[in-house]
Scaffold this active site. Structure first.
Site, PDB file in Angstrom:
ATOM      1  N   CYS A 174       0.817  -1.216   0.000  1.00 48.01           N
ATOM      2  CA  CYS A 174       0.000   0.000   0.000  1.00 48.01           C
ATOM      3  C   CYS A 174       0.847   1.260   0.000  1.00 48.01           C
ATOM      4  O   CYS A 174       0.412   2.296  -0.490  1.00 48.01           O
ATOM      5  CB  CYS A 174      -0.943  -0.005   1.198  1.00 48.01           C
ATOM      6  SG  CYS A 174      -2.245  -1.252   1.086  1.00 48.01           S
ATOM      7  N   CYS A 209      13.168   6.228  -0.029  1.00 44.19           N
ATOM      8  CA  CYS A 209      11.739   6.535  -0.176  1.00 44.19           C
ATOM      9  C   CYS A 209      11.166   6.761   1.214  1.00 44.19           C
ATOM     10  O   CYS A 209      11.859   7.227   2.109  1.00 44.19           O
ATOM     11  CB  CYS A 209      11.024   5.431  -0.934  1.00 44.19           C
ATOM     12  SG  CYS A 209      11.055   3.817  -0.123  1.00 44.19           S
TER      13      CYS A 209
END
Length: 385
Positions: free
Chosen positions: A197, A343
């Site tokens: 997700c 990230c």
């Protein structure tokens, strides 16, 4: 598939408890005995995130007497759009403490057991031995196969769900009664083939839909009402608003589950060596990256997140190349110095690392835990999200 009730009923309930459940006691096929079965049931839930935060409140409000929850995460701002048991005041708190408080506000008589451990092959059977049924709301394949095999070895039903972007699926795995998760997915996907997700995103209502379906399956199995999803998978596509059903059967040629294994290795996830300054390995920790930056070592740090994420917080100095644009921007990635990709949590950077390595780049690594770990361990001034 209809089954006999899983749990024996508890002693007679007090009038106040019967009044609380009056709207479900009037349901066809549901009576006081069914309610007492719920009161006597013990359910273990893996995860207090998107699926767990949707399923657990319904289990508690329906009267499941004891709910164990296994989770080691803390609440982050980016959780709040879909993990509805947590609020803004819970950011930074243990998800276990937060969800326990939410359930206490619904019904303080429900027992919540908090298991602040990462379940693995060494501990899951001991934890599961105290429960009647397992619910898997995890977001990774190693845990899904671990849950399936532990439930199979324990001869207990498993209700599982999965969500991503605009869709989700839910099913029941019960060895000896019907097919299991391994019959549906005998081989895990290759690492990186299916994003989680964090990478792919998820519509919040999908969590609510799949989580409530999971909770409903639990209630049906405990009480023996209705037809459970044994040998069937229900899928939901929020984009079209449609549900579909897939039937499957046990594979007679499949090897039986006889022991728990290394599920990281089974899913193709292998650990990497520790990073060094001269020649970086596949992984660099937040502390190691900070040491490299402060030492003056010439490196290229690349932020592969999206524009809105960089506007929230960024490790500087860094080059901004969003993940989806890396193939067309290979020329911006230096080959004369070590390169570190980062990230949010590390999953996207691990995928980017694999792509660059496949394209012949050797002195490239990624930041384990992403900017989230960096903000916790190195620079608390960075906004967490």
């Amino acid at each position: 598939m209809a089954q006999a009730p899983l749990v024996e009923p508890s002693p007679t309930l007090e009038p106040a408890r019967l009044a609380r459940y009056s709207r479900q006691l009037t349901l066809p096929s549901f009576d006081e005995v069914a309610q007492r079965r719920l009161a006597n049931a013990r359910v273990l839930v893996i995860g207090a995130g998107g699926l767990g935060s949707a399923a657990v409140p319904y289990l508690a409000s329906a009267g499941v007497g004891t709910i164990g929850i296994a989770d080691t995460d803390i609440v982050e701002l980016s959780n709040l759009h879909r993990q509805i048991v947590h609020g803004i005041s819970d950011v930074g708190r243990s998800k276990l403490d937060s969800i326990a408080d939410s359930i206490a506000a619904i019904d303080p008589e429900i027992t919540i057991n908090k298991h602040s451990i990462r379940l693995d092959s060494s501990n899951i059977l001991g934890v599961l031995s105290d429960y009647d049924l397992l619910v898997d709301g995890s977001d990774n394949f190693p845990t899904r196969y671990l849950a399936n095999d532990a439930a199979s070895l324990s001869h207990k039903p498993l209700v599982w769900g999965a969500i991503l972007q605009f869709g989700g699926q839910v099913g029941v795995s019960w060895a000896g009664v019907g097919p299991t998760y391994r019959d549906l997915f005998p081989v895990p996907p290759s690492p990186g083939d299916i994003p989680n997700c964090e990478v792919g995103g998820v519509l919040p209502g999908v969590c609510a839909t799949i989580g409530s379906l999971m909770a409903t399956e639990v209630l049906k199995i405990i009480t023996g009402i209705g037809d459970s999803l044994i040998g069937r998978v229900t899928t939901y596509d929020a984009f079209s608003g449609r549900f579909r059903e897939l039937e499957y059967q046990a594979d007679p040629s499949a090897a039986p589950v006889t022991e728990l294994i290394d599920y990281q290795a089974f899913c193709g996830i292998t650990p990497n060596a520790t990073a060094s300054v001269d020649s970086l390995s596949a992984e660099v920790t937040a502390v190691e990256l900070a040491e490299l930056l402060s030492s003056g070592t010439e490196i290229q740090v690349i932020d592969i997140r999206e524009t809105f994420e960089r506007e929230i917080a960024a490790i500087l100095p860094s080059t901004f190349i969003p993940l989806g644009t890396i193939p067309e921007n290979l020329g911006e990635i230096r080959t004369d110095v070590p390169v570190v990709l980062y990230c949010h949590h590390g999953s996207r950077s691990a995928r980017a690392l694999g792509f660059l390595q496949a394209n012949g780049m050797t002195n490239v690594s990624h930041l384990v835990g992403g900017i989230d770990a960096y903000s916790r361990l190195v620079d608390s001034s960075l906004q967490r999200y």
